[in-house]
Design a protein around this motif. Structure first.
Motif, PDB file in Angstrom:
ATOM      1  N   ASP A  57       2.325   5.013   7.736  1.00  0.00           N
ATOM      2  CA  ASP A  57       2.558   6.449   7.638  1.00  0.00           C
ATOM      3  C   ASP A  57       2.788   7.030   9.035  1.00  0.00           C
ATOM      4  OD1 ASP A  57       0.033   6.649   8.812  1.00  0.00           O
ATOM      5  OD2 ASP A  57      -0.967   7.259   6.956  1.00  0.00           O
ATOM      6  N   GLU A  58       2.849   8.359   9.137  1.00  0.00           N
ATOM      7  CA  GLU A  58       3.135   9.002  10.418  1.00  0.00           C
ATOM      8  C   GLU A  58       2.065   8.751  11.473  1.00  0.00           C
ATOM      9  OE1 GLU A  58       0.905  11.614   7.716  1.00  0.00           O
ATOM     10  OE2 GLU A  58       2.854  10.653   7.492  1.00  0.00           O
ATOM     11  N   ARG A  59       0.853   8.370  11.069  1.00  0.00           N
ATOM     12  CA  ARG A  59      -0.218   8.055  12.027  1.00  0.00           C
ATOM     13  C   ARG A  59      -0.256   6.569  12.394  1.00  0.00           C
ATOM     14  NH1 ARG A  59      -4.094  11.223   8.225  1.00  0.00           N
ATOM     15  NH2 ARG A  59      -3.741   9.269   7.173  1.00  0.00           N
ATOM     16  N   GLY A  60       0.622   5.773  11.762  1.00  0.00           N
ATOM     17  CA  GLY A  60       0.626   4.340  12.030  1.00  0.00           C
ATOM     18  C   GLY A  60      -0.382   3.575  11.192  1.00  0.00           C
ATOM     19  N   ASP A  61      -0.847   4.182  10.105  1.00  0.00           N
ATOM     20  CA  ASP A  61      -1.800   3.533   9.207  1.00  0.00           C
ATOM     21  C   ASP A  61      -1.078   3.026   7.968  1.00  0.00           C
ATOM     22  OD1 ASP A  61      -3.902   4.312  10.881  1.00  0.00           O
ATOM     23  OD2 ASP A  61      -4.228   6.172   9.770  1.00  0.00           O
ATOM     24  N   CYS A  62      -1.596   1.960   7.395  1.00  0.00           N
ATOM     25  CA  CYS A  62      -1.076   1.478   6.117  1.00  0.00           C
ATOM     26  C   CYS A  62      -1.707   2.331   5.018  1.00  0.00           C
ATOM     27  CB  CYS A  62      -1.430   0.011   5.903  1.00  0.00           C
ATOM     28  SG  CYS A  62      -0.986  -0.570   4.240  1.00  0.00           S
ATOM     29  N   PRO A  63      -0.902   3.074   4.253  1.00  0.00           N
ATOM     30  CA  PRO A  63      -1.471   3.945   3.232  1.00  0.00           C
ATOM     31  C   PRO A  63      -2.101   3.188   2.062  1.00  0.00           C
ATOM     32  CG  PRO A  63       0.920   3.965   3.102  1.00  0.00           C
ATOM     33  CD  PRO A  63       0.548   3.156   4.313  1.00  0.00           C
ATOM     34  N   THR A  64      -1.656   1.983   1.815  1.00  0.00           N
ATOM     35  CA  THR A  64      -2.192   1.198   0.702  1.00  0.00           C
ATOM     36  C   THR A  64      -3.507   0.532   1.068  1.00  0.00           C
ATOM     37  OG1 THR A  64       0.066   0.799  -0.050  1.00  0.00           O
ATOM     38  CG2 THR A  64      -1.634  -0.638  -0.940  1.00  0.00           C
ATOM     39  N   CYS A  65      -3.597   0.006   2.267  1.00  0.00           N
ATOM     40  CA  CYS A  65      -4.814  -0.702   2.694  1.00  0.00           C
ATOM     41  C   CYS A  65      -5.898   0.247   3.207  1.00  0.00           C
ATOM     42  CB  CYS A  65      -4.477  -1.723   3.776  1.00  0.00           C
ATOM     43  SG  CYS A  65      -3.404  -3.045   3.196  1.00  0.00           S
ATOM     44  N   SER A  66      -5.508   1.451   3.601  1.00  0.00           N
ATOM     45  CA  SER A  66      -6.478   2.412   4.137  1.00  0.00           C
ATOM     46  C   SER A  66      -7.271   3.068   3.013  1.00  0.00           C
ATOM     47  CB  SER A  66      -5.765   3.501   4.940  1.00  0.00           C
ATOM     48  OG  SER A  66      -5.145   2.942   6.068  1.00  0.00           O
ATOM     49  N   THR A  67      -8.505   3.406   3.336  1.00  0.00           N
ATOM     50  CA  THR A  67      -9.337   4.162   2.411  1.00  0.00           C
ATOM     51  C   THR A  67      -9.664   5.495   3.053  1.00  0.00           C
ATOM     52  OG1 THR A  67     -11.454   3.355   3.274  1.00  0.00           O
ATOM     53  CG2 THR A  67     -10.389   2.018   1.554  1.00  0.00           C
ATOM     54  N   ARG A  68     -10.363   6.301   2.336  1.00  0.00           N
ATOM     55  CA  ARG A  68     -10.762   7.604   2.865  1.00  0.00           C
ATOM     56  C   ARG A  68     -11.639   7.451   4.107  1.00  0.00           C
ATOM     57  NH1 ARG A  68     -13.728  11.998  -0.923  1.00  0.00           N
ATOM     58  NH2 ARG A  68     -12.561  13.757  -0.095  1.00  0.00           N
ATOM     59  N   TRP A  69     -12.465   6.407   4.117  1.00  0.00           N
ATOM     60  CA  TRP A  69     -13.437   6.224   5.193  1.00  0.00           C
ATOM     61  C   TRP A  69     -13.012   5.200   6.237  1.00  0.00           C
ATOM     62  CZ3 TRP A  69     -14.589   6.591   0.023  1.00  0.00           C
ATOM     63  CH2 TRP A  69     -15.240   7.766  -0.347  1.00  0.00           C
ATOM     64  N   HIS A  70     -12.033   4.377   5.908  1.00  0.00           N
ATOM     65  CA  HIS A  70     -11.604   3.329   6.850  1.00  0.00           C
ATOM     66  C   HIS A  70     -10.082   3.297   6.900  1.00  0.00           C
ATOM     67  CE1 HIS A  70     -11.373  -0.442   9.002  1.00  0.00           C
ATOM     68  NE2 HIS A  70     -10.563  -0.888   8.068  1.00  0.00           N
ATOM     69  N   ARG A  71      -9.544   3.583   8.062  1.00  0.00           N
ATOM     70  CA  ARG A  71      -8.101   3.539   8.244  1.00  0.00           C
ATOM     71  C   ARG A  71      -7.695   2.134   8.671  1.00  0.00           C
ATOM     72  NH1 ARG A  71      -6.673   7.030   5.196  1.00  0.00           N
ATOM     73  NH2 ARG A  71      -4.589   6.738   5.974  1.00  0.00           N
ATOM     74  N   CYS A  72      -6.626   1.629   8.114  1.00  0.00           N
ATOM     75  CA  CYS A  72      -6.103   0.301   8.456  1.00  0.00           C
ATOM     76  C   CYS A  72      -4.810   0.498   9.229  1.00  0.00           C
ATOM     77  CB  CYS A  72      -5.855  -0.511   7.188  1.00  0.00           C
ATOM     78  SG  CYS A  72      -5.177  -2.144   7.517  1.00  0.00           S
ATOM     79  N   LYS A  73      -4.833   0.135  10.507  1.00  0.00           N
ATOM     80  CA  LYS A  73      -3.651   0.277  11.352  1.00  0.00           C
ATOM     81  C   LYS A  73      -2.584  -0.746  10.968  1.00  0.00           C
ATOM     82  CE  LYS A  73      -4.378   3.638  14.180  1.00  0.00           C
ATOM     83  NZ  LYS A  73      -3.588   4.828  13.926  1.00  0.00           N
ATOM     84  N   ALA A  74      -1.335  -0.337  11.095  1.00  0.00           N
ATOM     85  CA  ALA A  74      -0.213  -1.239  10.863  1.00  0.00           C
ATOM     86  C   ALA A  74      -0.059  -2.147  12.084  1.00  0.00           C
ATOM     87  CB  ALA A  74       1.055  -0.435  10.632  1.00  0.00           C
ATOM     88  N   PRO A  75       0.372  -3.359  11.934  1.00  0.00           N
ATOM     89  CA  PRO A  75       0.727  -3.986  10.668  1.00  0.00           C
ATOM     90  C   PRO A  75      -0.522  -4.473   9.926  1.00  0.00           C
ATOM     91  CG  PRO A  75       1.119  -5.536  12.444  1.00  0.00           C
ATOM     92  CD  PRO A  75       0.650  -4.237  13.076  1.00  0.00           C
ATOM     93  N   CYS A  76      -0.568  -4.167   8.644  1.00  0.00           N
ATOM     94  CA  CYS A  76      -1.698  -4.594   7.826  1.00  0.00           C
ATOM     95  C   CYS A  76      -1.547  -6.082   7.497  1.00  0.00           C
ATOM     96  CB  CYS A  76      -1.772  -3.763   6.551  1.00  0.00           C
ATOM     97  SG  CYS A  76      -0.405  -4.053   5.416  1.00  0.00           S
ATOM     98  N   SER A  77      -2.521  -6.611   6.788  1.00  0.00           N
ATOM     99  CA  SER A  77      -2.504  -8.048   6.474  1.00  0.00           C
ATOM    100  C   SER A  77      -1.314  -8.427   5.591  1.00  0.00           C
ATOM    101  CB  SER A  77      -3.809  -8.466   5.804  1.00  0.00           C
ATOM    102  OG  SER A  77      -3.984  -7.760   4.588  1.00  0.00           O
ATOM    103  N   VAL A  78      -0.831  -7.510   4.774  1.00  0.00           N
ATOM    104  CA  VAL A  78       0.328  -7.807   3.923  1.00  0.00           C
ATOM    105  C   VAL A  78       1.567  -8.037   4.793  1.00  0.00           C
ATOM    106  CG1 VAL A  78       1.872  -6.861   2.160  1.00  0.00           C
ATOM    107  CG2 VAL A  78      -0.607  -6.614   1.921  1.00  0.00           C
TER     108      VAL A  78
END
Length: 133
Positions: A57-78
Motif C-alpha cells: 500500500d502507500e505506506r509500503g505495507d502488505c495489506p493482506t499480511c498486515s493486521t490491525r496491530w502488526h504491520r507487515c512491510k513489503a516485500p511480504c513472504s508471498v
C-alpha cells in the motif's frame, strides 16, 4: 463446518498440484506440451491474482499480511516465495523438486503428505479415518 470446507478446499488444491508435478515427472513430450498450453496460463493468472492481493500500500505495507496491530512491510513472504520460485529458482542449480513446498502441519494431524493413504490414491481425502465410514 468452515473447517471441513477449508480442508476439502486445501486437499483439492494439493491434489491438483500433485497431479501437475506427477505429469511433469512422467508424461511424454506431446502430453507435456498439451498440459503446458492449458495449465501455464491458469497458473500464471493464479500467481498474478495472489500477488496483486499482496501489493504494498502507500505506506509500503502488505495489506493482506498486515493486521490491525502488526504491520507487515513489503516485500511480504508471498512476494519472497514468488521471487524465489519464479525468478531466482531459474538461476539456481536444478535439483529434483519433490515437493519441498509442502505445508508444515495439517489440520488433520494423522495425515502426512509424504505418505499417501488409500483415500488419497483414489482422489478422495478423508476427513474421517478410512474405517469409520
Amino acid at each position: 463446518m468452515d473447517q471441513i470446507l477449508g480442508q476439502v478446499l486445501r486437499n483439492a488444491v494439493w491434489e491438483r498440484l500433485d497431479m501437475l508435478a506427477d505429469l511433469a515427472d512422467r508424461a511424454d513430450a506431446q502430453s507435456l506440451v498439451s498440459v503446458a498450453r492449458s495449465e501455464l496460463p491458469r497458473l500464471t493468472e493464479g500467481w498474478r491474482a495472489m500477488l496483486s492481493a499482496h501489493e504494498p500500500d502507500e505506506r509500503g505495507d502488505c495489506p493482506t499480511c498486515s493486521t490491525r496491530w502488526h504491520r507487515c512491510k513489503a516485500p511480504c513472504s508471498v512476494w519472497q516465495v514468488a521471487h524465489e520460485h519464479l525468478v531466482a529458482g531459474g538461476l539456481a542449480p536444478q535439483q529434483p523438486l519433490r515437493r519441498p513446498w509442502r505445508r508444515k502441519n495439517s489440520s488433520v494431524p494423522s495425515q502426512s503428505r509424504s505418505t499417501k493413504t488409500a483415500s488419497e490414491t483414489t482422489g478422495r481425502h478423508a476427513l474421517v479415518p478410512q474405517g469409520a465410514r
